[in-house]
Scaffold this motif. Structure first.
Motif, short mmCIF file in Angstrom:
data_model
loop_
_atom_site.label_atom_id
_atom_site.label_comp_id
_atom_site.label_asym_id
_atom_site.label_seq_id
_atom_site.Cartn_x
_atom_site.Cartn_y
_atom_site.Cartn_z
N VAL A 1 62.44 57.07 16.33
CA VAL A 1 61.50 57.55 15.32
C VAL A 1 60.11 57.40 15.95
CG1 VAL A 1 60.68 57.32 12.95
CG2 VAL A 1 63.06 56.74 13.51
N ALA A 2 59.69 58.44 16.65
CA ALA A 2 58.46 58.35 17.43
C ALA A 2 57.23 58.09 16.56
CB ALA A 2 58.27 59.64 18.24
N GLU A 3 57.23 58.65 15.36
CA GLU A 3 56.08 58.44 14.47
C GLU A 3 55.89 56.97 14.16
OE1 GLU A 3 54.42 60.17 10.21
OE2 GLU A 3 56.58 59.94 10.50
N LEU A 4 56.98 56.27 13.88
CA LEU A 4 56.88 54.85 13.57
C LEU A 4 56.46 54.07 14.81
CD1 LEU A 4 57.19 52.55 11.60
CD2 LEU A 4 59.64 52.49 12.11
N ALA A 5 57.03 54.43 15.97
CA ALA A 5 56.65 53.75 17.21
C ALA A 5 55.15 53.91 17.48
CB ALA A 5 57.46 54.29 18.38
N GLY B 1 59.39 53.77 7.86
CA GLY B 1 58.68 52.51 8.03
C GLY B 1 58.52 51.77 6.71
N VAL B 2 58.26 52.51 5.66
CA VAL B 2 58.14 51.90 4.33
C VAL B 2 59.46 51.26 3.92
CG1 VAL B 2 57.93 52.45 1.87
CG2 VAL B 2 56.25 53.33 3.50
N ALA B 3 60.57 51.98 4.12
CA ALA B 3 61.87 51.45 3.73
C ALA B 3 62.22 50.18 4.50
CB ALA B 3 62.94 52.52 3.95
N THR C 1 60.12 48.06 5.88
CA THR C 1 59.23 46.97 5.46
C THR C 1 59.63 46.42 4.10
OG1 THR C 1 57.44 48.06 6.67
CG2 THR C 1 56.82 46.32 5.14
N LEU C 2 60.00 47.27 3.17
CA LEU C 2 60.42 46.81 1.85
C LEU C 2 61.66 45.91 1.94
CD1 LEU C 2 59.91 49.96 -0.40
CD2 LEU C 2 58.62 47.81 -0.49
N ILE C 3 62.61 46.29 2.79
CA ILE C 3 63.81 45.45 2.95
C ILE C 3 63.43 44.09 3.51
CG2 ILE C 3 65.95 45.21 4.28
CD1 ILE C 3 66.28 48.25 4.03
N ALA C 4 62.53 44.05 4.49
CA ALA C 4 62.10 42.78 5.06
C ALA C 4 61.38 41.93 4.02
CB ALA C 4 61.20 43.03 6.27
N LEU C 5 60.53 42.55 3.23
CA LEU C 5 59.77 41.80 2.22
C LEU C 5 60.66 41.34 1.08
CD1 LEU C 5 56.49 43.92 2.09
CD2 LEU C 5 56.79 41.63 3.07
N ALA D 1 60.88 47.50 16.55
CA ALA D 1 62.29 47.49 16.93
C ALA D 1 63.07 48.58 16.18
CB ALA D 1 62.89 46.12 16.65
N ALA D 2 62.75 48.76 14.90
CA ALA D 2 63.46 49.75 14.09
C ALA D 2 63.20 51.17 14.55
CB ALA D 2 63.07 49.60 12.62
N SER D 3 62.10 51.40 15.28
CA SER D 3 61.78 52.76 15.74
C SER D 3 62.71 53.23 16.85
CB SER D 3 60.33 52.81 16.24
OG SER D 3 60.19 52.15 17.48
#
Length: 370
Positions: free
Chosen positions: A153-157, A214-216, A218-222, A239-241
């Motif tokens: 996911v290049a945008e997130l990276a 990225g939002v998804a 982050t929400l899982i981590a939080l 890492a997720a990217s």
């Protein structure tokens, strides 16, 4: 200079024997031998180039930002109507796919040596319902194309290169952490819907900066730990990217291509030695002395092991150098057997280079009593 069984191999920053060879050839009977040797050394020292290419809107620019490599340059799109395809005659090509390979992708990739290409399946977050779906798709495309294909996911990276989540971002995401894993993050429209609360503008701002994937994440981590620090969240997003796997594969291919260029250097020096006919015995002797020296042996060892037809045979070695004389002799015998097999001439030459290097290492280690 004795061979260090554990390396390091000579490189562009440290090849003293090659420097001495070039200096010694100055003023010999045939000046062209000196000029050609200096040019070969300079070509070997030239940094490898990386080209990032693909069709329009595949995400080349975004991937370039996400990789953040000084040596990586983006090309014009391939298969652009009315324009020629970009020059991809560089050392390493990263080809960006935004979905299933199209005829234009297959045409371009079919013209490139597989060992010089790594493909990435960009926008992997839009493939299937989970990351494993993107991995499966990338593996399928890789089998079809005959090259490695990695999901990313290049945008997130790229966003993770730009900085941490802001306090405003974190407040907004913590406010909605209980919705992690629900339909809330299935689409941008659902995430920014007015029915989710009065902070629509804040959610839109977070979405613009970090994307839905990225939002998804982050929400899982939080939801798991609301107190997760911004730097830890950034590491998770990075890492997720999937960009780390791309970096790792690029490093391996870069290193292997650099090693193979050492073989090209040795081939050129061998040709120059043969060209140094009488009365230019001095040039021939100097080059041949270098070719049997430890620096050239290391170059030959690494170049031989990097040849695509035999590279898999060295994959299980814990180190390039052997552990002791017995290990060196066992490796030498193995590579001699490989060279005696049914191989194309370049692969046989590569195997013989590895064999000769391990013989030299065996002799050195035996003299040292190791």
């Amino acid at each position: 200079m004795p061979i260090d069984p554990e390396g390091p191999a000579p490189n562009a920053a440290a090849a003293p024997e090659l420097d001495r060879l070039v200096a010694s050839l100055h003023g010999v009977a045939d000046p062209s031998i000196h000029a050609a040797t200096a040019a070969a050394a300079e070509s070997w020292r030239r940094p490898l180039r990386i080209r990032i290419t693909g069709r329009a809107r595949a995400g080349k620019s975004t991937l370039t930002r996400g990789l953040a490599l000084i040596s990586a340059l983006e090309t014009a799109p391939v298969d652009e109507p009315g324009t020629p395809d970009p020059d991809l005659g560089d050392d390493l090509v990263v080809y960006v796919l935004a979905g299933a390979p199209q005829p234009a992708d297959r045409r371009i990739l079919g013209e490139l040596p597989p060992e010089r290409v790594l493909a990435v399946l960009n926008k992997a977050d839009a493939i299937g319902a989970r990351w494993s779906d993107a991995v499966a798709a990338a593996e399928q495309y890789g089998r079809e194309l005959g090259i490695p294909v990695l999901p990313v996911v290049a945008e997130l990276a790229a966003h993770t290169r730009a900085g941490l989540l802001s306090d405003d971002d974190l407040r907004t995401l913590r406010r909605h952490r209980d919705r992690a894993g629900t339909a809330f993050t299935l689409s941008p429209e659902l995430f920014t819907a007015a029915t989710a609360g009065a902070d629509t503008a804040d959610r839109q701002a977070v979405l613009d900066r970090w994307g839905l994937y990225g939002v998804a994440v982050t929400l899982i981590a939080l939801r798991h730990d609301p107190a997760t620090e911004p730097r830890v969240l950034l590491q998770l997003l990075h890492a997720a990217s999937g960009i780390d796997a791309v970096h790792l594969h690029l490093h391996r291919r870069y290193e292997r291509l650099a090693d193979r260029r050492g073989g090209d250097l040795l081939d050129e020096l061998t040709r120059l030695a043969a060209r140094a006919v009488p009365p230019d015995h001095r040039s021939r002797d100097l080059i041949e002395d270098y070719l049997v020296g430890p620096e050239a042996r290391w170059l030959g060892l690494r170049a031989g092991q990097a040849h695509p037809d035999v590279a898999h045979l060295a994959a299980g070695y814990p180190a390039t150098g052997p552990a002791d004389p017995d290990d060196a002799l066992a490796r030498a015998r193995r590579w001699r057997a490989v060279a005696s097999g049914d191989l194309p001439a370049p692969a046989r030459r590569a195997a013989l280079r590895v064999h000769h290097a391990y013989i030299q290492l065996w002799e050195q280690l035996s003299r040292a009593g190791l």
